[in-house]
Write a protein that holds these residues in place. Structure first.
Motif, PDB file in Angstrom:
ATOM      1  N   LEU A  19       0.829  -1.210   0.000  1.00 58.31           N
ATOM      2  CA  LEU A  19       0.000   0.000   0.000  1.00 58.31           C
ATOM      3  C   LEU A  19       0.865   1.262   0.000  1.00 58.31           C
ATOM      4  CD1 LEU A  19      -2.841   1.169   0.057  1.00 58.31           C
ATOM      5  CD2 LEU A  19      -2.783   0.992   2.548  1.00 58.31           C
ATOM      6  N   ALA A  20       1.913   1.263   0.807  1.00 58.80           N
ATOM      7  CA  ALA A  20       2.815   2.417   0.840  1.00 58.80           C
ATOM      8  C   ALA A  20       3.494   2.605  -0.517  1.00 58.80           C
ATOM      9  CB  ALA A  20       3.864   2.237   1.942  1.00 58.80           C
ATOM     10  N   VAL A  23       0.996   4.092  -3.015  1.00 60.24           N
ATOM     11  CA  VAL A  23       0.772   5.529  -2.835  1.00 60.24           C
ATOM     12  C   VAL A  23       1.945   6.333  -3.388  1.00 60.24           C
ATOM     13  CG1 VAL A  23       0.539   7.358  -1.100  1.00 60.24           C
ATOM     14  CG2 VAL A  23      -0.819   5.264  -0.896  1.00 60.24           C
ATOM     15  N   LEU A  24       3.165   5.941  -3.050  1.00 64.93           N
ATOM     16  CA  LEU A  24       4.344   6.689  -3.494  1.00 64.93           C
ATOM     17  C   LEU A  24       4.524   6.638  -5.007  1.00 64.93           C
ATOM     18  CD1 LEU A  24       6.881   5.691  -0.691  1.00 64.93           C
ATOM     19  CD2 LEU A  24       5.763   7.904  -1.018  1.00 64.93           C
ATOM     20  N   ASN A  26       2.290   5.858  -7.372  1.00 61.00           N
ATOM     21  CA  ASN A  26       1.198   6.487  -8.099  1.00 61.00           C
ATOM     22  C   ASN A  26       1.217   7.999  -7.944  1.00 61.00           C
ATOM     23  OD1 ASN A  26      -0.767   4.605  -9.587  1.00 61.00           O
ATOM     24  ND2 ASN A  26      -0.144   3.475  -7.753  1.00 61.00           N
ATOM     25  N   ALA A  27       1.638   8.498  -6.791  1.00 61.64           N
ATOM     26  CA  ALA A  27       1.787   9.950  -6.629  1.00 61.64           C
ATOM     27  C   ALA A  27       2.828  10.466  -7.618  1.00 61.64           C
ATOM     28  CB  ALA A  27       2.180  10.286  -5.196  1.00 61.64           C
ATOM     29  N   THR A  52      -2.975   3.025 -11.974  1.00 65.41           N
ATOM     30  CA  THR A  52      -3.571   3.171 -10.649  1.00 65.41           C
ATOM     31  C   THR A  52      -4.744   2.206 -10.470  1.00 65.41           C
ATOM     32  OG1 THR A  52      -2.926   5.499 -10.554  1.00 65.41           O
ATOM     33  CG2 THR A  52      -4.671   4.802  -9.052  1.00 65.41           C
ATOM     34  N   ALA A  56      -4.706  -0.859  -7.906  1.00 70.24           N
ATOM     35  CA  ALA A  56      -5.689  -0.780  -6.822  1.00 70.24           C
ATOM     36  C   ALA A  56      -6.513  -2.059  -6.750  1.00 70.24           C
ATOM     37  CB  ALA A  56      -6.596   0.426  -7.016  1.00 70.24           C
TER      38      ALA A  56
END
Length: 87
Positions: A19-20, A23-24, A26-27, A52, A56
């Motif tokens: 998950l981390a 997030v990183l 995809n950001a 994404t 996901a």
């Protein structure tokens, strides 16, 4: 120690790490998309949306598998044996 508990803890940590990373990465992808002009492809979808969305979905399936996983209890075995003997 209970092997099942250790297995679940490892899977939870793996999910949190995934998950981390999600997030990183995809950001960064969305930032790159925005900086480079925020173009969309022929169907009007930004290119990072595909990455994404697919990633996901994989995370949701991983979380669902973790949530649905539980040890088989004696009552589970008895209930299944009862169903098998009825047929």
């Amino acid at each position: 120690m209970d092997e099942y508990a250790i297995k679940r803890l490892k899977r939870k940590r793996e999910l949190m790490g995934n998950l981390a990373t999600f997030v990183l990465v995809n950001a960064a992808l969305w930032l790159i998309w925005g900086i480079t002009g925020a173009h969309t492809n022929s169907d009007g979808v930004p290119w990072p949306a595909w990455i994404t969305g697919a990633w996901a979905l994989i995370l949701v399936l991983q979380a669902w598998h973790l949530a649905a996983d539980r040890p088989i209890s004696e009552s589970d075995v008895q209930a299944e044996m009862g169903r098998l003997h009825r047929h």
